[in-house]
Design a protein around this motif. Sequence first.
Motif, PDB file in Angstrom:
ATOM      1  N   GLU A  73       0.846  -1.198   0.000  1.00  0.00           N
ATOM      2  CA  GLU A  73       0.000   0.000   0.000  1.00  0.00           C
ATOM      3  C   GLU A  73       0.879   1.244   0.000  1.00  0.00           C
ATOM      4  O   GLU A  73       1.636   1.485   0.936  1.00  0.00           O
ATOM      5  N   SER A  74       0.814   2.042  -1.059  1.00  0.00           N
ATOM      6  CA  SER A  74       1.642   3.237  -1.174  1.00  0.00           C
ATOM      7  C   SER A  74       1.315   4.237  -0.069  1.00  0.00           C
ATOM      8  O   SER A  74       0.151   4.454   0.272  1.00  0.00           O
ATOM      9  N   GLY A  75       2.361   4.836   0.510  1.00  0.00           N
ATOM     10  CA  GLY A  75       2.176   5.837   1.550  1.00  0.00           C
ATOM     11  C   GLY A  75       2.020   5.280   2.948  1.00  0.00           C
ATOM     12  O   GLY A  75       1.916   6.047   3.912  1.00  0.00           O
ATOM     13  N   LEU A  76       2.052   3.969   3.102  1.00  0.00           N
ATOM     14  CA  LEU A  76       1.868   3.360   4.426  1.00  0.00           C
ATOM     15  C   LEU A  76       3.144   3.472   5.250  1.00  0.00           C
ATOM     16  O   LEU A  76       4.246   3.212   4.770  1.00  0.00           O
ATOM     17  N   LYS A  77       3.007   3.890   6.508  1.00  0.00           N
ATOM     18  CA  LYS A  77       4.109   3.927   7.465  1.00  0.00           C
ATOM     19  C   LYS A  77       3.828   2.869   8.531  1.00  0.00           C
ATOM     20  O   LYS A  77       2.832   2.952   9.247  1.00  0.00           O
ATOM     21  N   ASP A  78       4.711   1.898   8.613  1.00  0.00           N
ATOM     22  CA  ASP A  78       4.498   0.758   9.512  1.00  0.00           C
ATOM     23  C   ASP A  78       5.668   0.651  10.486  1.00  0.00           C
ATOM     24  O   ASP A  78       6.827   0.679  10.072  1.00  0.00           O
ATOM     25  N   ILE A  86      14.824 -16.194  23.916  1.00  0.00           N
ATOM     26  CA  ILE A  86      15.307 -17.516  23.520  1.00  0.00           C
ATOM     27  C   ILE A  86      15.834 -18.230  24.747  1.00  0.00           C
ATOM     28  O   ILE A  86      16.803 -17.795  25.374  1.00  0.00           O
ATOM     29  N   GLY A  87      15.202 -19.331  25.097  1.00  0.00           N
ATOM     30  CA  GLY A  87      15.539 -20.043  26.317  1.00  0.00           C
ATOM     31  C   GLY A  87      16.901 -20.709  26.269  1.00  0.00           C
ATOM     32  O   GLY A  87      17.462 -20.991  25.199  1.00  0.00           O
ATOM     33  N   ALA A  88      17.461 -20.971  27.437  1.00  0.00           N
ATOM     34  CA  ALA A  88      18.786 -21.574  27.562  1.00  0.00           C
ATOM     35  C   ALA A  88      18.848 -22.907  26.817  1.00  0.00           C
ATOM     36  O   ALA A  88      17.888 -23.691  26.818  1.00  0.00           O
ATOM     37  N   GLY A  89      19.994 -23.132  26.160  1.00  0.00           N
ATOM     38  CA  GLY A  89      20.227 -24.398  25.494  1.00  0.00           C
ATOM     39  C   GLY A  89      19.451 -24.619  24.211  1.00  0.00           C
ATOM     40  O   GLY A  89      19.481 -25.716  23.649  1.00  0.00           O
ATOM     41  N   SER A  90      18.772 -23.603  23.709  1.00  0.00           N
ATOM     42  CA  SER A  90      18.015 -23.752  22.461  1.00  0.00           C
ATOM     43  C   SER A  90      18.947 -23.710  21.252  1.00  0.00           C
ATOM     44  O   SER A  90      20.081 -23.224  21.327  1.00  0.00           O
ATOM     45  N   ASP A  91      18.445 -24.190  20.118  1.00  0.00           N
ATOM     46  CA  ASP A  91      19.165 -24.124  18.841  1.00  0.00           C
ATOM     47  C   ASP A  91      18.109 -23.944  17.753  1.00  0.00           C
ATOM     48  O   ASP A  91      17.479 -24.901  17.317  1.00  0.00           O
ATOM     49  N   VAL A  92      17.906 -22.678  17.322  1.00  0.00           N
ATOM     50  CA  VAL A  92      16.781 -22.369  16.439  1.00  0.00           C
ATOM     51  C   VAL A  92      17.211 -21.433  15.306  1.00  0.00           C
ATOM     52  O   VAL A  92      18.274 -20.813  15.355  1.00  0.00           O
ATOM     53  N   VAL A  93      16.336 -21.341  14.306  1.00  0.00           N
ATOM     54  CA  VAL A  93      16.525 -20.431  13.173  1.00  0.00           C
ATOM     55  C   VAL A  93      15.359 -19.457  13.144  1.00  0.00           C
ATOM     56  O   VAL A  93      14.191 -19.863  13.269  1.00  0.00           O
ATOM     57  N   ILE A  94      15.663 -18.164  12.959  1.00  0.00           N
ATOM     58  CA  ILE A  94      14.636 -17.129  12.859  1.00  0.00           C
ATOM     59  C   ILE A  94      14.779 -16.456  11.498  1.00  0.00           C
ATOM     60  O   ILE A  94      15.844 -15.941  11.156  1.00  0.00           O
ATOM     61  N   ILE A  95      13.698 -16.474  10.706  1.00  0.00           N
ATOM     62  CA  ILE A  95      13.686 -15.894   9.369  1.00  0.00           C
ATOM     63  C   ILE A  95      12.811 -14.652   9.397  1.00  0.00           C
ATOM     64  O   ILE A  95      11.603 -14.726   9.637  1.00  0.00           O
ATOM     65  N   ALA A  96      13.429 -13.489   9.166  1.00  0.00           N
ATOM     66  CA  ALA A  96      12.688 -12.237   9.133  1.00  0.00           C
ATOM     67  C   ALA A  96      12.725 -11.678   7.718  1.00  0.00           C
ATOM     68  O   ALA A  96      12.858 -12.398   6.744  1.00  0.00           O
ATOM     69  N   GLY A  97      12.637 -10.373   7.588  1.00  0.00           N
ATOM     70  CA  GLY A  97      12.708  -9.741   6.279  1.00  0.00           C
ATOM     71  C   GLY A  97      11.485  -8.901   5.995  1.00  0.00           C
ATOM     72  O   GLY A  97      10.406  -9.110   6.563  1.00  0.00           O
ATOM     73  N   CYS A  98      11.664  -7.929   5.090  1.00  0.00           N
ATOM     74  CA  CYS A  98      10.562  -7.039   4.722  1.00  0.00           C
ATOM     75  C   CYS A  98      10.634  -6.733   3.237  1.00  0.00           C
ATOM     76  O   CYS A  98      11.705  -6.452   2.695  1.00  0.00           O
ATOM     77  N   GLY A  99       9.485  -6.779   2.580  1.00  0.00           N
ATOM     78  CA  GLY A  99       9.391  -6.406   1.169  1.00  0.00           C
ATOM     79  C   GLY A  99       8.386  -5.282   0.986  1.00  0.00           C
ATOM     80  O   GLY A  99       7.297  -5.306   1.569  1.00  0.00           O
ATOM     81  N   ILE A 100       8.762  -4.278   0.176  1.00  0.00           N
ATOM     82  CA  ILE A 100       7.884  -3.147  -0.099  1.00  0.00           C
ATOM     83  C   ILE A 100       7.647  -3.043  -1.605  1.00  0.00           C
ATOM     84  O   ILE A 100       8.593  -3.010  -2.396  1.00  0.00           O
ATOM     85  N   THR A 105       2.598   7.574  -5.238  1.00  0.00           N
ATOM     86  CA  THR A 105       3.371   8.807  -5.046  1.00  0.00           C
ATOM     87  C   THR A 105       3.805   9.015  -3.603  1.00  0.00           C
ATOM     88  O   THR A 105       4.699   9.816  -3.337  1.00  0.00           O
ATOM     89  N   GLY A 106       3.186   8.331  -2.665  1.00  0.00           N
ATOM     90  CA  GLY A 106       3.556   8.482  -1.259  1.00  0.00           C
ATOM     91  C   GLY A 106       4.689   7.553  -0.875  1.00  0.00           C
ATOM     92  O   GLY A 106       4.847   6.466  -1.437  1.00  0.00           O
ATOM     93  N   ASP A 107       5.500   7.993   0.095  1.00  0.00           N
ATOM     94  CA  ASP A 107       6.587   7.154   0.585  1.00  0.00           C
ATOM     95  C   ASP A 107       6.027   6.015   1.425  1.00  0.00           C
ATOM     96  O   ASP A 107       5.170   6.228   2.296  1.00  0.00           O
ATOM     97  N   SER A 108       6.528   4.808   1.198  1.00  0.00           N
ATOM     98  CA  SER A 108       6.175   3.645   2.015  1.00  0.00           C
ATOM     99  C   SER A 108       7.357   3.322   2.920  1.00  0.00           C
ATOM    100  O   SER A 108       8.500   3.290   2.465  1.00  0.00           O
ATOM    101  N   GLN A 109       7.070   3.072   4.202  1.00  0.00           N
ATOM    102  CA  GLN A 109       8.166   2.928   5.164  1.00  0.00           C
ATOM    103  C   GLN A 109       7.850   1.856   6.188  1.00  0.00           C
ATOM    104  O   GLN A 109       6.731   1.763   6.694  1.00  0.00           O
ATOM    105  N   GLY A 138       6.947   7.431  -5.160  1.00  0.00           N
ATOM    106  CA  GLY A 138       7.159   7.360  -3.715  1.00  0.00           C
ATOM    107  C   GLY A 138       8.350   6.482  -3.369  1.00  0.00           C
ATOM    108  O   GLY A 138       8.641   5.499  -4.052  1.00  0.00           O
ATOM    109  N   LYS A 139       9.021   6.846  -2.294  1.00  0.00           N
ATOM    110  CA  LYS A 139      10.215   6.100  -1.881  1.00  0.00           C
ATOM    111  C   LYS A 139       9.827   4.815  -1.149  1.00  0.00           C
ATOM    112  O   LYS A 139       8.729   4.672  -0.623  1.00  0.00           O
ATOM    113  N   ARG A 140      10.800   3.910  -1.110  1.00  0.00           N
ATOM    114  CA  ARG A 140      10.705   2.687  -0.311  1.00  0.00           C
ATOM    115  C   ARG A 140      11.772   2.801   0.775  1.00  0.00           C
ATOM    116  O   ARG A 140      12.973   2.776   0.486  1.00  0.00           O
TER     117      ARG A 140
END
Length: 306
Positions: A73-78, A86-100, A105-109, A138-140
């Motif tokens: 959505e153009s112009g959205l600011k999020d 993360i608890g002691a002794g854990s072994d995990v993978v965390i996948i994040a990321g953001c796509g715009i 014409t509005g900046d999306s952020q 609009g900028k990304r």
Amino acid sequence: MMDAIQKSLLHEVAELDALPVGAYNIRANGKSAARNTTANIDIETKLDKPGIDIFIHPGTKKESVHIPVVLSESGLKDMVYNDFYIGAGSDVVIIAGCGIHNCGTGDSQHDGIHTFHVGQNAKVRYVEKHYGEGDGRGKRVMNPTTIVYLEEGAQLEMEMTQISGIDDTLRKTSAKLKAGSSLVIREKVMTTGEQKAVSDITADLDGEGCSCNVVSRTVAKDKSTQHFISVLNGNAACAGHTECDSIIMDDARVLASPQLSASCVDASLIHEAAIGKIAGEQLIKLMTLGLNEKEAEEQIVNGFLK
């Protein structure tokens, strides 16, 4: 339900074409689009501000958490605040990321503040990819902030990638390391056009035997600008290394500002910084194999950022 554009963004930032196995929280245009928890991983909505709390039980092994964000959505600011426990002794993978995707014409952020509390002897691999597209005026804009607290013996490996389409970004990372803990940061950034990217990393090595290794590889094209800032504070018998390698092309500008500070005689800290153009002999070698100059440059850049 997600539309075709949002699904395409999800594939770009998290390599997802369907809902993942395990725990996940998918955010689209400022709202939760899908969520799942497991017996060992809980995800709870914050009550005082936008975002989530992720609780990984002690001893959790071979599980993953996906928390991608997409904006179409153009112009959205999020803005979101995500806290990981993360608890002691854990072994995990965390996948994040953001796509715009911005065709308006509005900046999306998107501004994401991620805080990691990594328990004793826990091991975490964190993967974050940022991606932008769209032909609007609009900028990304993306401004990720990562705050890290490593308990004794904890390990965190971070892979952060921004290769395409982000007009402005300020990437801030800060970390505090206790005894025997380890932090590895691998960063890959490419800027084009008139894009601007700032990466600001500070690590306080407070515990005996802790270590931090920061490796940044960047490519600056056209009239884009980059600034890499790294500060390692050795406050105990520790090991720290920071490295910035940049390829500069066209009329781009790159600034590297590594800084070391030691308050312990047994702190071992090293920094390296290199900025340069693509070597002519590399281009010639590839062009003799049948590539034109542009294709040869692309091959070199792709290899450099792998």
